[in-house]
Design an enzyme around this catalytic site. Structure first.
Site, PDB file in Angstrom:
ATOM      1  N   HIS A 130       4.352   0.985  11.087  1.00 35.26           N
ATOM      2  CA  HIS A 130       3.429   0.591  10.017  1.00 35.26           C
ATOM      3  C   HIS A 130       4.037  -0.539   9.178  1.00 35.26           C
ATOM      4  CE1 HIS A 130       0.603   1.257   6.590  1.00 35.26           C
ATOM      5  NE2 HIS A 130       1.666   0.906   5.887  1.00 35.26           N
ATOM      6  N   GLU A 131       5.309  -0.404   8.812  1.00 34.83           N
ATOM      7  CA  GLU A 131       5.955  -1.437   7.996  1.00 34.83           C
ATOM      8  C   GLU A 131       6.116  -2.739   8.774  1.00 34.83           C
ATOM      9  OE1 GLU A 131       6.129  -1.049   4.946  1.00 34.83           O
ATOM     10  OE2 GLU A 131       5.694   1.096   4.976  1.00 34.83           O
ATOM     11  N   HIS A 134       2.939  -4.605   8.666  1.00 34.30           N
ATOM     12  CA  HIS A 134       2.792  -5.382   7.432  1.00 34.30           C
ATOM     13  C   HIS A 134       3.495  -6.734   7.565  1.00 34.30           C
ATOM     14  CE1 HIS A 134       0.590  -2.911   4.684  1.00 34.30           C
ATOM     15  NE2 HIS A 134       1.439  -1.893   4.718  1.00 34.30           N
ATOM     16  N   GLU A 204      -3.820  -1.895   4.056  1.00 37.08           N
ATOM     17  CA  GLU A 204      -3.191  -0.636   4.465  1.00 37.08           C
ATOM     18  C   GLU A 204      -3.869  -0.081   5.713  1.00 37.08           C
ATOM     19  OE1 GLU A 204      -0.467   1.098   3.568  1.00 37.08           O
ATOM     20  OE2 GLU A 204      -0.007  -0.618   2.302  1.00 37.08           O
TER      21      GLU A 204
END
Length: 288
Positions: A130-131, A134, A204
Protein backbone atom coordinates in the site's frame (compact mmCIF):
# COMPACT_ATOMS: atom_id res chain seq x y z
CA UNK A 1 -10.25 9.25 -13.04
CA UNK A 2 -8.96 9.92 -9.52
CA UNK A 3 -6.01 11.86 -11.06
CA UNK A 4 -8.38 14.28 -12.82
CA UNK A 5 -10.35 14.69 -9.60
CA UNK A 6 -7.16 15.41 -7.66
CA UNK A 7 -5.99 18.05 -10.17
CA UNK A 8 -9.39 19.77 -10.02
CA UNK A 9 -9.43 19.73 -6.21
CA UNK A 10 -5.89 21.10 -6.00
CA UNK A 11 -6.97 23.84 -8.42
CA UNK A 12 -9.90 24.75 -6.16
CA UNK A 13 -7.59 24.74 -3.13
CA UNK A 14 -5.14 27.08 -4.87
CA UNK A 15 -8.00 29.33 -6.00
CA UNK A 16 -9.24 29.54 -2.42
CA UNK A 17 -5.76 30.55 -1.29
CA UNK A 18 -5.56 33.30 -3.94
CA UNK A 19 -9.04 34.52 -2.98
CA UNK A 20 -7.91 34.83 0.64
CA UNK A 21 -4.94 36.89 -0.54
CA UNK A 22 -7.19 39.13 -2.63
CA UNK A 23 -9.57 39.75 0.29
CA UNK A 24 -6.63 40.75 2.49
CA UNK A 25 -4.73 42.95 0.03
CA UNK A 26 -6.63 43.26 -3.24
CA UNK A 27 -4.74 42.54 -6.46
CA UNK A 28 -1.39 42.98 -4.73
CA UNK A 29 -2.42 40.59 -1.97
CA UNK A 30 -3.42 37.97 -4.53
CA UNK A 31 -0.03 38.23 -6.28
CA UNK A 32 1.81 37.99 -2.96
CA UNK A 33 -0.33 34.97 -2.01
CA UNK A 34 0.56 33.29 -5.31
CA UNK A 35 4.31 33.67 -4.79
CA UNK A 36 3.92 32.69 -1.13
CA UNK A 37 2.16 29.49 -2.22
CA UNK A 38 4.95 28.74 -4.70
CA UNK A 39 7.59 29.21 -1.97
CA UNK A 40 5.73 26.96 0.46
CA UNK A 41 5.27 24.23 -2.13
CA UNK A 42 8.99 24.42 -2.90
CA UNK A 43 9.69 23.95 0.81
CA UNK A 44 7.19 21.05 1.04
CA UNK A 45 8.74 19.38 -2.03
CA UNK A 46 12.29 19.42 -0.65
CA UNK A 47 11.86 19.15 3.12
CA UNK A 48 8.49 17.57 4.06
CA UNK A 49 10.02 14.07 4.21
CA UNK A 50 12.80 15.13 6.58
CA UNK A 51 10.32 16.94 8.83
CA UNK A 52 7.97 13.92 9.04
CA UNK A 53 10.78 11.49 9.87
CA UNK A 54 12.25 13.82 12.49
CA UNK A 55 8.81 14.33 14.06
CA UNK A 56 8.55 10.59 14.75
CA UNK A 57 12.26 10.14 15.63
CA UNK A 58 12.51 7.62 12.82
CA UNK A 59 15.90 6.08 12.02
CA UNK A 60 16.97 4.25 8.88
CA UNK A 61 17.11 0.46 9.26
CA UNK A 62 20.41 -1.03 7.99
CA UNK A 63 20.12 -4.13 5.82
CA UNK A 64 22.04 -6.19 8.39
CA UNK A 65 19.42 -5.53 11.08
CA UNK A 66 16.40 -6.70 9.06
CA UNK A 67 17.40 -8.40 5.79
CA UNK A 68 13.95 -10.03 5.50
CA UNK A 69 12.28 -6.61 5.61
CA UNK A 70 14.63 -5.13 3.01
CA UNK A 71 14.12 -8.13 0.72
CA UNK A 72 10.34 -7.82 1.08
CA UNK A 73 10.39 -4.11 0.19
CA UNK A 74 12.77 -4.75 -2.73
CA UNK A 75 10.44 -7.40 -4.17
CA UNK A 76 7.37 -5.17 -3.87
CA UNK A 77 9.24 -2.23 -5.43
CA UNK A 78 10.21 -4.45 -8.38
CA UNK A 79 6.57 -5.48 -8.79
CA UNK A 80 5.60 -1.80 -8.81
CA UNK A 81 8.36 -0.84 -11.24
CA UNK A 82 10.00 1.74 -8.96
CA UNK A 83 13.38 1.96 -7.19
CA UNK A 84 13.56 0.38 -3.74
CA UNK A 85 12.71 3.04 -1.14
CA UNK A 86 14.75 3.49 2.03
CA UNK A 87 13.24 1.90 5.14
CA UNK A 88 12.89 3.72 8.46
CA UNK A 89 11.71 2.62 11.90
CA UNK A 90 9.68 4.95 14.15
CA UNK A 91 10.01 3.95 17.83
CA UNK A 92 6.36 4.04 18.90
CA UNK A 93 3.94 1.36 20.04
CA UNK A 94 1.23 2.78 17.77
CA UNK A 95 0.99 0.29 14.87
CA UNK A 96 1.14 2.26 11.64
CA UNK A 97 3.15 2.99 8.51
CA UNK A 98 3.62 5.86 6.08
CA UNK A 99 5.53 6.81 2.96
CA UNK A 100 7.27 10.10 2.32
CA UNK A 101 9.74 11.65 -0.12
CA UNK A 102 9.53 13.97 -3.10
CA UNK A 103 9.53 11.31 -5.86
CA UNK A 104 10.03 7.54 -6.38
CA UNK A 105 13.81 7.99 -6.58
CA UNK A 106 13.93 9.76 -3.21
CA UNK A 107 11.27 7.88 -1.27
CA UNK A 108 11.07 6.44 2.23
CA UNK A 109 8.76 3.85 3.75
CA UNK A 110 8.52 4.14 7.53
CA UNK A 111 7.08 1.49 9.83
CA UNK A 112 6.54 1.72 13.57
CA UNK A 113 7.79 -0.79 16.09
CA UNK A 114 4.14 -1.36 16.98
CA UNK A 115 3.19 -2.55 13.50
CA UNK A 116 6.10 -5.00 13.41
CA UNK A 117 4.82 -6.49 16.67
CA UNK A 118 1.19 -7.14 15.71
CA UNK A 119 1.18 -8.04 12.00
CA UNK A 120 2.15 -11.33 10.40
CA UNK A 121 4.72 -11.18 7.58
CA UNK A 122 1.96 -11.52 4.95
CA UNK A 123 -0.11 -8.74 6.53
CA UNK A 124 2.95 -6.50 6.74
CA UNK A 125 3.60 -7.26 3.07
CA UNK A 126 0.14 -5.93 2.25
CA UNK A 127 0.79 -2.74 4.23
CA UNK A 128 4.16 -2.16 2.56
CA UNK A 129 2.55 -2.71 -0.85
CA UNK A 130 0.00 0.00 0.00
CA UNK A 131 2.78 2.46 0.91
CA UNK A 132 4.74 1.60 -2.23
CA UNK A 133 1.54 2.24 -4.21
CA UNK A 134 1.47 5.76 -2.73
CA UNK A 135 5.04 6.25 -3.96
CA UNK A 136 4.23 4.85 -7.41
CA UNK A 137 1.15 7.10 -7.70
CA UNK A 138 3.13 10.14 -6.45
CA UNK A 139 0.60 10.69 -3.68
CA UNK A 140 3.31 11.87 -1.29
CA UNK A 141 3.98 15.07 -3.22
CA UNK A 142 0.28 15.73 -3.76
CA UNK A 143 -0.62 15.30 -0.09
CA UNK A 144 2.31 17.53 0.93
CA UNK A 145 1.15 20.30 -1.42
CA UNK A 146 -2.46 19.98 -0.26
CA UNK A 147 -1.45 20.10 3.41
CA UNK A 148 0.84 23.10 2.83
CA UNK A 149 -1.74 25.15 0.93
CA UNK A 150 -4.46 24.16 3.40
CA UNK A 151 -2.37 25.36 6.32
CA UNK A 152 -1.57 28.60 4.52
CA UNK A 153 -5.27 29.26 3.84
CA UNK A 154 -6.00 28.97 7.55
CA UNK A 155 -3.12 31.34 8.32
CA UNK A 156 -4.24 33.94 5.74
CA UNK A 157 -7.83 33.77 6.95
CA UNK A 158 -6.67 34.43 10.51
CA UNK A 159 -4.49 37.32 9.32
CA UNK A 160 -7.44 38.86 7.47
CA UNK A 161 -9.66 38.65 10.54
CA UNK A 162 -7.20 40.18 12.99
CA UNK A 163 -6.06 42.88 10.55
CA UNK A 164 -9.68 44.04 10.28
CA UNK A 165 -10.06 44.00 14.06
CA UNK A 166 -6.89 45.97 14.79
CA UNK A 167 -6.16 47.61 11.45
CA UNK A 168 -8.28 50.67 11.93
CA UNK A 169 -11.77 51.67 10.83
CA UNK A 170 -11.21 53.33 7.46
CA UNK A 171 -14.24 53.82 5.24
CA UNK A 172 -13.08 51.24 2.70
CA UNK A 173 -13.34 48.44 5.23
CA UNK A 174 -15.98 49.31 7.82
CA UNK A 175 -18.45 46.72 9.02
CA UNK A 176 -18.64 45.05 5.60
CA UNK A 177 -14.93 44.29 5.60
CA UNK A 178 -15.14 42.96 9.13
CA UNK A 179 -18.03 40.63 8.24
CA UNK A 180 -16.21 39.47 5.09
CA UNK A 181 -13.02 38.69 6.99
CA UNK A 182 -15.03 36.94 9.73
CA UNK A 183 -16.70 34.70 7.13
CA UNK A 184 -13.31 34.00 5.57
CA UNK A 185 -11.87 33.22 9.01
CA UNK A 186 -14.63 30.67 9.68
CA UNK A 187 -15.36 29.16 6.26
CA UNK A 188 -12.01 29.13 4.42
CA UNK A 189 -10.25 26.63 6.77
CA UNK A 190 -13.34 24.37 6.70
CA UNK A 191 -13.46 24.46 2.90
CA UNK A 192 -9.72 23.75 2.72
CA UNK A 193 -10.13 20.82 5.13
CA UNK A 194 -13.00 19.33 3.10
CA UNK A 195 -10.96 19.57 -0.12
CA UNK A 196 -7.93 17.96 1.58
CA UNK A 197 -10.20 15.17 2.83
CA UNK A 198 -11.57 14.56 -0.67
CA UNK A 199 -8.05 14.36 -2.13
CA UNK A 200 -6.76 12.07 0.61
CA UNK A 201 -9.76 9.71 0.64
CA UNK A 202 -9.73 9.28 -3.13
CA UNK A 203 -6.05 8.43 -3.16
CA UNK A 204 -6.33 6.01 -0.21
CA UNK A 205 -8.80 3.88 -2.16
CA UNK A 206 -6.49 4.00 -5.20
CA UNK A 207 -3.46 2.98 -3.09
CA UNK A 208 -5.42 0.06 -1.61
CA UNK A 209 -6.27 -1.21 -5.10
CA UNK A 210 -2.77 -0.66 -6.50
CA UNK A 211 -1.16 -2.13 -3.38
CA UNK A 212 -3.32 -5.26 -3.63
CA UNK A 213 -2.15 -5.71 -7.23
CA UNK A 214 1.49 -5.19 -6.24
CA UNK A 215 1.43 -7.82 -3.49
CA UNK A 216 -1.03 -9.98 -5.47
CA UNK A 217 -3.08 -10.66 -2.33
CA UNK A 218 -5.88 -8.21 -1.40
CA UNK A 219 -6.71 -10.28 1.69
CA UNK A 220 -3.28 -9.60 3.24
CA UNK A 221 -3.98 -5.88 3.24
CA UNK A 222 -7.61 -6.36 4.32
CA UNK A 223 -6.61 -8.42 7.36
CA UNK A 224 -3.89 -5.91 8.23
CA UNK A 225 -6.40 -3.05 8.11
CA UNK A 226 -8.72 -4.97 10.45
CA UNK A 227 -5.94 -5.32 13.04
CA UNK A 228 -4.72 -1.74 12.63
CA UNK A 229 -8.21 -0.27 13.00
CA UNK A 230 -8.78 -2.23 16.21
CA UNK A 231 -5.41 -1.15 17.58
CA UNK A 232 -6.08 2.50 16.66
CA UNK A 233 -9.16 2.50 18.91
CA UNK A 234 -7.34 0.73 21.74
CA UNK A 235 -4.35 3.11 21.62
CA UNK A 236 -6.28 6.34 20.96
CA UNK A 237 -5.03 8.00 24.20
CA UNK A 238 -1.41 7.24 23.26
CA UNK A 239 -1.94 8.54 19.72
CA UNK A 240 -3.45 11.75 21.06
CA UNK A 241 -0.14 12.41 22.85
CA UNK A 242 2.30 11.21 20.19
CA UNK A 243 0.72 11.85 16.78
CA UNK A 244 0.82 15.27 15.15
CA UNK A 245 -2.63 15.91 13.58
CA UNK A 246 -0.89 17.52 10.61
CA UNK A 247 0.73 14.20 9.68
CA UNK A 248 -2.19 11.84 10.42
CA UNK A 249 -3.20 11.89 6.74
CA UNK A 250 0.10 10.19 5.85
CA UNK A 251 -0.64 7.05 7.89
CA UNK A 252 -2.21 3.91 6.44
CA UNK A 253 -4.93 4.08 9.13
CA UNK A 254 -5.88 7.31 10.88
CA UNK A 255 -4.42 6.92 14.40
CA UNK A 256 -6.53 9.74 15.86
CA UNK A 257 -9.77 8.13 16.94
CA UNK A 258 -12.41 8.93 19.51
CA UNK A 259 -14.84 11.75 18.86
CA UNK A 260 -17.56 11.75 16.23
CA UNK A 261 -16.30 15.15 15.05
CA UNK A 262 -12.86 13.64 14.38
CA UNK A 263 -14.51 10.88 12.37
CA UNK A 264 -16.55 13.41 10.40
CA UNK A 265 -13.42 15.31 9.35
CA UNK A 266 -11.16 12.28 8.91
CA UNK A 267 -8.69 12.38 6.03
CA UNK A 268 -9.15 8.62 5.59
CA UNK A 269 -12.16 6.82 4.14
CA UNK A 270 -13.97 4.44 6.52
CA UNK A 271 -11.72 1.44 7.16
CA UNK A 272 -14.73 -0.88 6.95
CA UNK A 273 -15.40 0.29 3.38
CA UNK A 274 -11.74 -0.13 2.44
CA UNK A 275 -11.83 -3.71 3.78
CA UNK A 276 -15.09 -4.43 1.93
CA UNK A 277 -13.57 -3.25 -1.37
CA UNK A 278 -10.48 -5.40 -0.83
CA UNK A 279 -12.60 -8.50 -0.14
CA UNK A 280 -14.58 -7.75 -3.31
CA UNK A 281 -11.31 -7.43 -5.23
CA UNK A 282 -10.14 -10.77 -3.79
CA UNK A 283 -13.36 -12.43 -4.96
CA UNK A 284 -12.82 -11.09 -8.49
CA UNK A 285 -9.26 -12.45 -8.42
CA UNK A 286 -10.48 -15.83 -7.12
CA UNK A 287 -8.64 -15.45 -3.79
CA UNK A 288 -11.77 -16.08 -1.68
Amino acid sequence: MHTIKTVLLLGVLTGLFLLAGKIIGGQTGMIIAFFFAMAMNFFAYWFSDKMALKMYRAQEIPYEEAPWLHDMVAELARNAGIPKPRIYLAPTEIPNAFATGRNPKNAVVAVTSGILNILSPEELRGVLAHEIAHIKNRDILISSIAATIGGAISMLAEMAFWSNIFGGNDEDNGIGGLIGSLLLFILAPIAAMIIQMAISRSREYAADATGAEICRCPLSLAKALEKLEMAAHQLAPVAAREVNPGTAHMMIVNPLKGSSIASLFSTHPPTEERIRRLYEMARRMGSV
